[in-house]
Enzyme design. Structure first.
Site, PDB file in Angstrom:
ATOM      1  N   GLU A   1       0.833  -1.197   0.000  1.00 52.07           N
ATOM      2  CA  GLU A   1       0.000   0.000   0.000  1.00 52.07           C
ATOM      3  C   GLU A   1       0.876   1.258   0.000  1.00 52.07           C
ATOM      4  O   GLU A   1       1.826   1.362   0.777  1.00 52.07           O
ATOM      5  CB  GLU A   1      -0.889  -0.004   1.245  1.00 52.07           C
ATOM      6  CG  GLU A   1      -1.749   1.237   1.426  1.00 52.07           C
ATOM      7  CD  GLU A   1      -2.401   1.308   2.798  1.00 52.07           C
ATOM      8  OE1 GLU A   1      -3.473   1.927   2.900  1.00 52.07           O
ATOM      9  OE2 GLU A   1      -1.831   0.747   3.768  1.00 52.07           O
TER      10      GLU A   1
ATOM     11  N   LYS B   1      -9.992   2.214  -1.401  1.00 56.02           N
ATOM     12  CA  LYS B   1     -10.050   1.686  -0.037  1.00 56.02           C
ATOM     13  C   LYS B   1     -11.315   2.147   0.684  1.00 56.02           C
ATOM     14  O   LYS B   1     -11.578   3.344   0.799  1.00 56.02           O
ATOM     15  CB  LYS B   1      -8.797   2.139   0.714  1.00 56.02           C
ATOM     16  CG  LYS B   1      -8.624   1.555   2.100  1.00 56.02           C
ATOM     17  CD  LYS B   1      -7.302   2.059   2.687  1.00 56.02           C
ATOM     18  CE  LYS B   1      -7.030   1.499   4.070  1.00 56.02           C
ATOM     19  NZ  LYS B   1      -5.757   2.052   4.616  1.00 56.02           N
TER      20      LYS B   1
ATOM     21  N   CYS C   1      -4.998  -2.996   3.541  1.00 59.29           N
ATOM     22  CA  CYS C   1      -4.527  -2.696   4.896  1.00 59.29           C
ATOM     23  C   CYS C   1      -5.642  -2.764   5.945  1.00 59.29           C
ATOM     24  O   CYS C   1      -6.072  -3.842   6.329  1.00 59.29           O
ATOM     25  CB  CYS C   1      -3.821  -1.343   4.893  1.00 59.29           C
ATOM     26  SG  CYS C   1      -2.730  -1.080   6.330  1.00 59.29           S
TER      27      CYS C   1
END
Length: 280
Positions: free
Chosen positions: A51, A130, A169
Site C-alpha cells: 500500500e 479503499k 490494509c
C-alpha cells in the site's frame, strides 16, 4: 500468457515485494528502484506491491501535493514494467486525485487511496478505492474519500484463471468485506498494506482468520523500513484456505516468491462445507 509456466494450470506463482523506504528517497527514485526490482525477480504470474509504497503510507502531510491521476506517472511506469515483463502486477496503491470536473466523492475531497491491478498487456485491469480509512478521524478519514465498491477481478494465467478480490490494509479488520468478496466469487484475496510494527501480530492473526473463515487464499504484502517516524511491520505472508501460513517474510526488505495451488480452494470447501451453513 504471463511469464509463468502455462503448464501449471491450477497453480499461480506469486511474488510479494516487501518494499522498505525512509524519508530520504524521492517518489520518482523509489518508482525507478522498484521497477528495476520487478524486472529482476524471475518468473511469476502475479507480482504484488504494498500500500502507498510510492506516496508513503504515513506521509499524509504530502499526499495532496503528490496525488496523481489514474493515468499519472506512477501507474504509467508500473503499466510499462508489467508489459515489458509480461506479468500481472498488483501495483499496491496510490493517492489518486479526481480529474478536473469529475466527481470528487461524498465529502468533496477528490482524493482516494486506490489500489491498481495491471494486466500483462500494460492496461489498468481493475481498481479498488479503499473502503475503510485508517486514522480515527485523522490521516485518511480527514484527507481522503472512502471507497464504496468491493472489487473482484478475473485474472487469466496460462490456460487457467482465478477470481482475485482486492482489499487494502485496515480493511483486514472488517470481516464483512472479505465475506462479500467471497460472495462475488473471489478465491484469492490480495491485501497490500502499510501496517506498523507495534500491531504486526494483529496483521498475522487477522490474515489467517480471513483466509480460514472464507476458505480462500490471502496474499498479504506489507511495507518494511521506517518513514514519517513510523516503523513498518513487514511479515508479508501467504495464507492458504486452511488458515495455514505457507510462506512468510521477516521485517526487512525482501521478496516472497511461491506457488499457490488454486485447486485447494475447491477441495477445502468440498471437504468442510462450512460456508453452506451460513444463516445471516
Amino acid at each position: 500468457m504471463t511469464r509463468g509456466d502455462g503448464a501449471r494450470t491450477n497453480r499461480l506463482r506469486v511474488a510479494l515485494l516487501q518494499v522498505s523506504y525512509g524519508d530520504d528517497e524521492s517518489l520518482s527514485d523509489r518508482v525507478q528502484r522498484v521497477s528495476h526490482w520487478i524486472r529482476e525477480i524471475g518468473p511469476a504470474d502475479l507480482v504484488v506491491l504494498p500500500e502507498l509504497w510510492a506516496h508513503g503510507g504515513f506521509a499524509s502531510t504530502s499526499w495532496r501535493a503528490t496525488a496523481e491521476l489514474m493515468n499519472g506517472p506512477t501507474v504509467a511506469q508500473m503499466a510499462s514494467v508489467a508489459r515489458e515483463v509480461g506479468v500481472w502486477l498488483h501495483a499496491g496503491s496510490i493517492i489518486e486525485r479526481a480529474e478536473d470536473g469529475a466527481d470528487r466523492g461524498a465529502e468533496g475531497r477528490g482524493l482516494w487511496n486506490t489500489s491498481v491491478l495491471v494486466s500483462p498487456q500494460g492496461t489498468v485491469h481493475k481498481t479498488y478505492r479503499k473502503i475503510h480509512r485508517f486514522g480515527f478521524g485523522e490521516g485518511e478519514p480527514r484527507l481522503l474519500e472512502a471507497g464504496t465498491d468491493p472489487a473482484v477481478a478475473e485474472l487469466a494465467h496460462g490456460t487457467s484463471a482465478s477470481r482475485v478480490g482486492m482489499a487494502t490494509c485496515y480493511d483486514l479488520r472488517f470481516p464483512e468485506l472479505f465475506r462479500r468478496l467471497g460472495d462475488l466469487g473471489a478465491d484469492v484475496i490480495v491485501l497490500p498494506a502499510a501496517w506498523p510494527m507495534p500491531r504486526v501480530e494483529h496483521w498475522r492473526l487477522l490474515g489467517r482468520a480471513r483466509a480460514l473463515e472464507n476458505q480462500s487464499w490471502v496474499l498479504q504484502c506489507n511495507t518494511a523500513g521506517t518513514h514519517s517516524g513510523v516503523e513498518m511491520g513487514g511479515h508479508s505472508q501467504v495464507v492458504a484456505p486452511t488458515g495455514e501460513v505457507v510462506a512468510e517474510l521477516g521485517s526487512e526488505e525482501d521478496v516472497l516468491l511461491t506457488d499457490i495451488d488454486l485447486s485447494l480452494v475447491a477441495s477445502v470447501r468440498a471437504d468442510f462445507p462450512v460456508l453452506a451453513d451460513r444463516r445471516i
